[in-house]
Design a protein around this motif. Structure first.
Motif, PDB file in Angstrom:
ATOM      1  N   TYR A  36      -6.684   5.634   4.236  1.00 38.45           N
ATOM      2  CA  TYR A  36      -6.871   4.184   4.308  1.00 38.45           C
ATOM      3  C   TYR A  36      -7.580   3.866   5.616  1.00 38.45           C
ATOM      4  O   TYR A  36      -7.641   4.676   6.541  1.00 38.45           O
ATOM      5  CB  TYR A  36      -5.522   3.436   4.255  1.00 38.45           C
ATOM      6  N   GLY A  37      -8.136   2.672   5.680  1.00 35.09           N
ATOM      7  CA  GLY A  37      -8.778   2.205   6.896  1.00 35.09           C
ATOM      8  C   GLY A  37      -8.215   0.854   7.290  1.00 35.09           C
ATOM      9  O   GLY A  37      -7.199   0.403   6.751  1.00 35.09           O
ATOM     10  N   TRP A  38      -8.885   0.210   8.237  1.00 40.34           N
ATOM     11  CA  TRP A  38      -8.405  -1.082   8.723  1.00 40.34           C
ATOM     12  C   TRP A  38      -9.537  -2.086   8.771  1.00 40.34           C
ATOM     13  O   TRP A  38     -10.677  -1.753   9.082  1.00 40.34           O
ATOM     14  CB  TRP A  38      -7.801  -0.943  10.132  1.00 40.34           C
ATOM     15  N   ASN A  39      -9.209  -3.330   8.448  1.00 37.24           N
ATOM     16  CA  ASN A  39     -10.094  -4.461   8.710  1.00 37.24           C
ATOM     17  C   ASN A  39      -9.871  -4.835  10.170  1.00 37.24           C
ATOM     18  O   ASN A  39      -8.857  -5.463  10.512  1.00 37.24           O
ATOM     19  CB  ASN A  39      -9.741  -5.623   7.775  1.00 37.24           C
ATOM     20  N   TYR A  40     -10.788  -4.437  11.033  1.00 37.23           N
ATOM     21  CA  TYR A  40     -10.522  -4.534  12.468  1.00 37.23           C
ATOM     22  C   TYR A  40     -10.457  -5.968  12.963  1.00 37.23           C
ATOM     23  O   TYR A  40      -9.765  -6.268  13.945  1.00 37.23           O
ATOM     24  CB  TYR A  40     -11.551  -3.719  13.245  1.00 37.23           C
TER      25      TYR A  40
ATOM     26  N   ARG B 183      -9.025  -8.446  11.322  1.00 37.36           N
ATOM     27  CA  ARG B 183      -7.645  -8.856  11.052  1.00 37.36           C
ATOM     28  C   ARG B 183      -6.661  -8.053  11.884  1.00 37.36           C
ATOM     29  O   ARG B 183      -5.614  -8.575  12.295  1.00 37.36           O
ATOM     30  CB  ARG B 183      -7.329  -8.697   9.568  1.00 37.36           C
ATOM     31  N   LEU B 184      -6.981  -6.794  12.125  1.00 30.38           N
ATOM     32  CA  LEU B 184      -6.095  -5.956  12.932  1.00 30.38           C
ATOM     33  C   LEU B 184      -5.955  -6.533  14.337  1.00 30.38           C
ATOM     34  O   LEU B 184      -4.845  -6.603  14.897  1.00 30.38           O
ATOM     35  CB  LEU B 184      -6.633  -4.527  12.988  1.00 30.38           C
TER      36      LEU B 184
ATOM     37  N   ALA C 123      -1.962  -6.716   5.076  1.00 35.10           N
ATOM     38  CA  ALA C 123      -3.179  -7.453   4.754  1.00 35.10           C
ATOM     39  C   ALA C 123      -4.382  -6.914   5.507  1.00 35.10           C
ATOM     40  O   ALA C 123      -5.521  -7.061   5.062  1.00 35.10           O
ATOM     41  CB  ALA C 123      -2.991  -8.939   5.064  1.00 35.10           C
ATOM     42  N   ALA C 124      -4.147  -6.280   6.655  1.00 36.04           N
ATOM     43  CA  ALA C 124      -5.250  -5.732   7.447  1.00 36.04           C
ATOM     44  C   ALA C 124      -5.653  -4.341   6.988  1.00 36.04           C
ATOM     45  O   ALA C 124      -6.664  -3.804   7.437  1.00 36.04           O
ATOM     46  CB  ALA C 124      -4.867  -5.693   8.929  1.00 36.04           C
TER      47      ALA C 124
ATOM     48  N   LEU D 264       2.880   1.088   9.621  1.00 36.54           N
ATOM     49  CA  LEU D 264       3.683   0.018   9.033  1.00 36.54           C
ATOM     50  C   LEU D 264       5.093   0.475   8.685  1.00 36.54           C
ATOM     51  O   LEU D 264       5.916  -0.342   8.235  1.00 36.54           O
ATOM     52  CB  LEU D 264       3.009  -0.509   7.763  1.00 36.54           C
ATOM     53  N   GLY D 265       5.358   1.762   8.877  1.00 34.82           N
ATOM     54  CA  GLY D 265       6.648   2.293   8.462  1.00 34.82           C
ATOM     55  C   GLY D 265       6.835   2.237   6.963  1.00 34.82           C
ATOM     56  O   GLY D 265       7.964   2.084   6.467  1.00 34.82           O
ATOM     57  N   GLN D 266       5.715   2.361   6.205  1.00 33.88           N
ATOM     58  CA  GLN D 266       5.755   2.264   4.752  1.00 33.88           C
ATOM     59  C   GLN D 266       5.067   3.475   4.138  1.00 33.88           C
ATOM     60  O   GLN D 266       4.508   4.326   4.846  1.00 33.88           O
ATOM     61  CB  GLN D 266       5.055   0.982   4.274  1.00 33.88           C
TER      62      GLN D 266
END
Length: 355
Positions: free
Chosen positions: A116-120, A122-123, A131-132, A178-180
């Motif tokens: 996975y990646g990140w929407n920086y 929003r991050l 959501a990010a 996220l601990g998920q």
């Protein structure tokens, strides 16, 4: 959409898939759209309304489909042009109804493409939140119980390849930030393809290889089978490109296939003359490309009939990848084989004039 250059398999063959689903009363693995038998029928055709997508040993397709009904992933291995990507797409379309969840392997494929990646933006604004997060195709397939495709697995750096190990063994994708974790739903699996000419580039680790069942897709067994494959694909591509129907060109198709098979094997059809092989693969896919290019030439710059001159230039380009060594191979083939072969004089002249 009808104006796209190429539709995904599940859209292009939606009618066939719907017909198979309507008459499919056999047991289906959890999350599958069709039963394993119906998937194989979709791939190989039924001789009536279901067109063949793959022409080759039935048992190979049965093993491939059976693998995807287990907890092991599927690795399609073969030389270039043996329909690995084509089979991968149609397997995903028939099993999960979605062939678009694909990771294209390259030397620069990052781990984010598999995990996975990140929407920086929003991050930075929100911190690490769900959501990010930007889901990878593999994550989407896990969450939706679908098939993820990984093309050219051995082109991906080894450390990135190994990010698949937890996914394939534990069927979960941890998100420690996220601990998920994302747990795979029933129906999830992975189809990877690999070119065996890439052996030694980024070899699979033994841990990752154990999680795949490997099916080797062979080159077409004989000339007639390869001619059938090429003829069907040329016709399909001609329709997709909205080219007019040309008069039957069986002899030109046979000629192109003969050239490719002889140079690939390093011996003439009758086994009497040994040949040097060029540096390229001389694959069935390249033969299809040569003929489609010839059809375009015949349509727009010829008299509407596919002739030797329309395919000769394309063959020269397919054979001569190295302008030094391959040019010698091609010249020897022309002079020792093509020049002396009955009925090939027009091809010999066209190939010589295109040098």
């Amino acid at each position: 959409m009808t104006d796209v250059v190429r539709r995904h398999a599940e859209a292009e063959y939606a009618t066939e898939l719907a017909l198979l689903a309507a008459g499919d009363d056999r047991p289906k693995p959890p999350g599958w759209k069709l039963s394993p038998q119906a998937v194989v029928t979709y791939l190989l055709g039924d001789g009536d309304v279901i067109t063949p997508k793959y022409i080759g040993p039935r048992r190979l397709m049965e093993v491939a489909v059976a693998t995807l009904a287990t907890d092991r992933a599927l690795l399609l291995l073969g030389v270039p042009g043996t329909a690995k990507t084509w089979v991968s797409e149609h397997l995903a379309a028939a099993i999960s109804g979605d062939s678009t969840l694909m990771v294209q392997g390259t030397a620069g494929t990052p781990e984010e493409a598999i995990r996975y990646g990140w929407n920086y933006a929003r991050l930075l604004a929100e911190g690490p939140t769900r959501a990010a997060l930007v889901d990878s195709p593999v994550m989407k397939a896990m969450a939706g119980g679908g098939i993820a495709r990984v093309e050219e697995l051995t082109r991906i750096p080894s450390d990135v390849q190994d990010s698949l190990i937890t996914v394939l063994s534990e069927k979960v994708l941890p998100i420690p930030e996220l601990g998920q974790e994302v747990a795979a739903r029933k129906g999830f699996n992975v189809i990877a393809t690999a070119n065996d000419r890439d052996r030694g580039v980024n070899e699979l680790s033994s841990a990752l290889r154990r999680r795949f069942n490997t099916v080797v897709l062979p080159v077409p067994a004989d000339a007639e089978q390869e001619i059938d494959i090429v003829s069907r694909r040329v016709a399909d591509l001609g329709r997709a490109l909205e080219l007019p129907d040309l008069p039957p060109a069986y002899e030109e198709i046979r000629r192109v296939v003969t050239v490719f098979r002889e140079l690939r094997a390093g011996v003439t059809e009758d086994g009497r003359t040994r040949l040097k092989s060029p540096s390229g693969t001389m694959s069935t896919a390249e033969a299809i490309s040569v003929l489609v290019n010839g059809v375009v030439l015949a349509t727009h710059f010829g008299d509407g009939v596919l002739r030797a001159g329309d395919v000769a230039a394309g063959i020269v380009g397919a054979v001569v990848k190295d302008p030094v060594s391959d040019a010698v191979v091609w010249q020897e083939y022309l002079e020792t084989v093509v020049r002396e072969r009955d009925g090939w004089r027009d091809f010999y002249r066209a190939a010589r004039s295109g040098e």
